[in-house]
Design a protein around this motif. Structure first.
Motif, mmCIF file in Angstrom:
data_model
loop_
_atom_site.group_PDB
_atom_site.id
_atom_site.type_symbol
_atom_site.label_atom_id
_atom_site.label_comp_id
_atom_site.label_asym_id
_atom_site.label_seq_id
_atom_site.Cartn_x
_atom_site.Cartn_y
_atom_site.Cartn_z
ATOM 1 N N ARG A 17 0.960 -1.619 0.453
ATOM 2 C CA ARG A 17 0.546 -0.010 0.311
ATOM 3 C C ARG A 17 0.840 1.266 -0.048
ATOM 4 N N ALA A 18 0.354 1.977 -0.612
ATOM 5 C CA ALA A 18 0.921 3.663 -0.697
ATOM 6 C C ALA A 18 -0.275 4.392 -0.142
ATOM 7 N N ILE A 19 -0.136 6.130 -0.168
ATOM 8 C CA ILE A 19 -0.750 6.985 -0.013
ATOM 9 C C ILE A 19 -0.005 8.297 -0.830
ATOM 10 N N LEU A 20 -0.152 9.054 -1.448
ATOM 11 C CA LEU A 20 0.462 9.899 -2.451
ATOM 12 C C LEU A 20 -0.572 11.577 -1.786
ATOM 13 N N TYR A 21 0.393 11.889 -0.878
ATOM 14 C CA TYR A 21 -0.329 12.910 -0.692
ATOM 15 C C TYR A 21 0.287 14.266 -1.629
ATOM 16 N N LEU A 22 -0.455 15.252 -1.775
ATOM 17 C CA LEU A 22 0.311 16.557 -2.821
ATOM 18 C C LEU A 22 0.379 17.224 -1.280
ATOM 19 N N GLU A 23 1.931 18.438 -1.967
ATOM 20 C CA GLU A 23 1.785 19.552 -1.436
ATOM 21 C C GLU A 23 1.504 20.214 -1.323
ATOM 22 N N ALA A 24 1.098 21.311 -0.650
ATOM 23 C CA ALA A 24 0.857 22.369 -0.526
ATOM 24 C C ALA A 24 0.279 23.598 -1.660
ATOM 25 N N ALA A 25 0.733 23.722 -2.304
ATOM 26 C CA ALA A 25 0.888 24.685 -3.865
ATOM 27 C C ALA A 25 0.059 23.764 -4.780
ATOM 28 N N PHE A 26 -0.063 22.120 -5.069
ATOM 29 C CA PHE A 26 -0.775 21.234 -5.299
ATOM 30 C C PHE A 26 -2.029 20.553 -5.011
ATOM 31 N N ASP A 27 -2.457 21.092 -3.993
ATOM 32 C CA ASP A 27 -3.129 19.932 -3.099
ATOM 33 C C ASP A 27 -4.465 20.361 -3.340
ATOM 34 N N ASP A 28 -5.213 20.560 -4.592
ATOM 35 C CA ASP A 28 -6.430 21.246 -5.118
ATOM 36 C C ASP A 28 -6.879 20.217 -6.215
ATOM 37 N N PRO A 29 -8.495 19.516 -5.374
ATOM 38 C CA PRO A 29 -9.045 18.516 -5.583
ATOM 39 C C PRO A 29 -8.865 18.475 -7.538
ATOM 40 N N LEU A 30 -9.150 19.893 -7.606
ATOM 41 C CA LEU A 30 -9.563 20.250 -8.963
ATOM 42 C C LEU A 30 -8.660 19.572 -9.775
ATOM 43 N N ALA A 31 -6.747 19.124 -9.987
ATOM 44 C CA ALA A 31 -5.639 19.109 -9.876
ATOM 45 C C ALA A 31 -6.322 17.587 -10.511
ATOM 46 N N VAL A 32 -6.776 17.086 -9.386
ATOM 47 C CA VAL A 32 -6.854 15.057 -9.922
ATOM 48 C C VAL A 32 -8.541 14.927 -10.501
ATOM 49 N N GLU A 33 -9.429 15.564 -11.068
ATOM 50 C CA GLU A 33 -10.535 16.011 -11.096
ATOM 51 C C GLU A 33 -10.684 14.358 -12.236
ATOM 52 N N GLY A 34 -10.890 13.361 -12.355
ATOM 53 C CA GLY A 34 -10.934 12.486 -13.706
ATOM 54 C C GLY A 34 -10.131 11.275 -13.584
ATOM 55 N N ILE A 35 -9.018 11.661 -12.882
ATOM 56 C CA ILE A 35 -8.306 10.871 -11.970
ATOM 57 C C ILE A 35 -8.471 9.027 -12.054
ATOM 58 N N ASP A 36 -9.996 9.443 -11.262
ATOM 59 C CA ASP A 36 -10.547 7.928 -10.757
ATOM 60 C C ASP A 36 -11.109 7.100 -12.085
ATOM 61 N N ALA A 37 -10.721 7.521 -13.382
ATOM 62 C CA ALA A 37 -11.417 6.620 -14.454
ATOM 63 C C ALA A 37 -10.234 6.234 -14.765
ATOM 64 N N PHE A 38 -8.845 5.923 -14.015
ATOM 65 C CA PHE A 38 -8.219 5.098 -14.927
ATOM 66 C C PHE A 38 -7.383 4.455 -13.430
ATOM 67 N N SER A 39 -7.680 3.234 -13.536
ATOM 68 C CA SER A 39 -6.930 1.663 -13.044
ATOM 69 C C SER A 39 -5.297 1.909 -12.319
ATOM 70 N N HIS A 40 -4.408 2.666 -13.164
ATOM 71 C CA HIS A 40 -3.832 2.583 -12.859
ATOM 72 C C HIS A 40 -2.827 4.205 -13.770
ATOM 73 N N LEU A 41 -1.066 4.074 -12.807
ATOM 74 C CA LEU A 41 -0.703 5.931 -12.822
ATOM 75 C C LEU A 41 0.610 5.545 -13.235
ATOM 76 N N TRP A 42 0.943 6.445 -14.142
ATOM 77 C CA TRP A 42 2.514 6.636 -13.726
ATOM 78 C C TRP A 42 3.367 7.793 -12.797
ATOM 79 N N LEU A 43 3.642 7.686 -11.722
ATOM 80 C CA LEU A 43 4.451 8.230 -11.232
ATOM 81 C C LEU A 43 6.162 8.881 -11.040
ATOM 82 N N SER A 44 6.458 9.681 -11.927
ATOM 83 C CA SER A 44 7.594 9.902 -12.057
ATOM 84 C C SER A 44 8.680 10.572 -10.219
#
Length: 272
Positions: free
Chosen positions: A44-71
């Motif tokens: 398991r892991a949890i990705l916490y967005l940093e304050a400057a990017f911690d806006d629900p609008l930034a991940v709008e629609g991301i739950d439609a994808f089952s997998h993500l690339w993390l850099s």
């Protein structure tokens, strides 16, 4: 006026990367982390967005994808690098070029991991995760956006620099050649001692921890030269997973080679 030729001739300067988030992970230390993502699907892991990017609008629609690339950044790897490395897959003795490997010791220390997106947890104000990672110093981290992930290969508190959706129709190439790693390594058999089983029975999430231990140890996290030598059957290793310190050793008997979990002990949690 700047021309293409002048841009190409100009000396390249340093590039600046700003982490957009920090990952809380089941892996407190580098030792024991599977060498590729997806090999321990219970991780398991949890990705916490940093304050400057911690806006629900930034991940709008991301739950439609089952997998993500993390850099991400291998922030615990040395800042120095070598043009040739010794991949564990080749026994830790044979050298290949660093760019022909997936070594963590790279010029820019950048990594890429394919992870499963399990859940998107959003809140109107910064709050802790509903199900934090046990033992992580980030367990009390507050944010509005928390991405719950699985099957990763990243250390606790790894800085994340980008998130992108995975597109299987564009990025899955099953016919591709895989060089010196043509297939997943054969898993090691994993056994639990009676005392280890008792510790799991007393753990708050014994079933989940047991699955994670078995998946991680099946990848044989021992240093490649130890495993290849085969002479460490009496040597005891320790790997930290979640809030536990898992002690194991290699065993060879009539049933074959295996890794035996000899003890599971509580691990002291870090502080934020």
């Amino acid at each position: 006026m700047t021309t293409l030729d002048s841009r190409l001739d100009a000396p390249s300067g340093p590039l600046s990367l700003t982490p957009i988030g920090t990952l809380a992970s089941d892996y407190p230390d580098k030792f024991g982390i599977p060498r590729q993502p997806g090999l321990a699907p219970s991780a398991r892991a949890i990705l916490y967005l940093e304050a400057a990017f911690d806006d629900p609008l930034a991940v709008e629609g991301i739950d439609a994808f089952s997998h993500l690339w993390l850099s991400f950044v291998f922030d615990r790897s040395p800042t120095t690098w070598s043009p040739r490395v010794r991949p564990p897959r080749l026994g830790g003795n044979q050298r290949v070029g660093v760019f022909a490997s997936r070594s963590t010791h790279r010029p820019n220390r950048l990594g890429l991991s394919l992870v499963e997106l399990v859940k998107v947890e959003l809140s109107t104000r910064p709050t802790p995760a509903a199900e934090p990672i046990a033992g992580s110093p980030l367990a009390a981290r507050r944010s509005r956006v928390k991405l719950h992930l699985r099957g990763h290969d990243l250390c606790d508190a790894t800085p994340i620099v980008d998130i992108r959706p995975y597109l299987p129709w564009a990025e899955a190439q099953p016919q591709a050649r895989a060089g010196f790693a043509p297939a997943a390594p054969a898993p090691m058999a994993v056994r639990f001692s009676d005392s280890a089983r008792r510790a799991l029975a007393a753990h708050a999430d014994g079933a989940g921890l047991s699955a994670l231990i078995e998946e991680v140890l099946a990848q044989d996290p021992r240093p490649a030269y130890h495993a290849k030598a085969g002479g460490d059957s009496g040597r005891e290793y320790g790997v930290c997973l979640r809030d536990a310190n898992v002690r194991f050793r290699a065993v060879s008997d009539d049933t074959g080679d295996s890794l035996q979990v000899v003890a599971i002990e509580p691990r002291a949690s870090g502080a934020v």
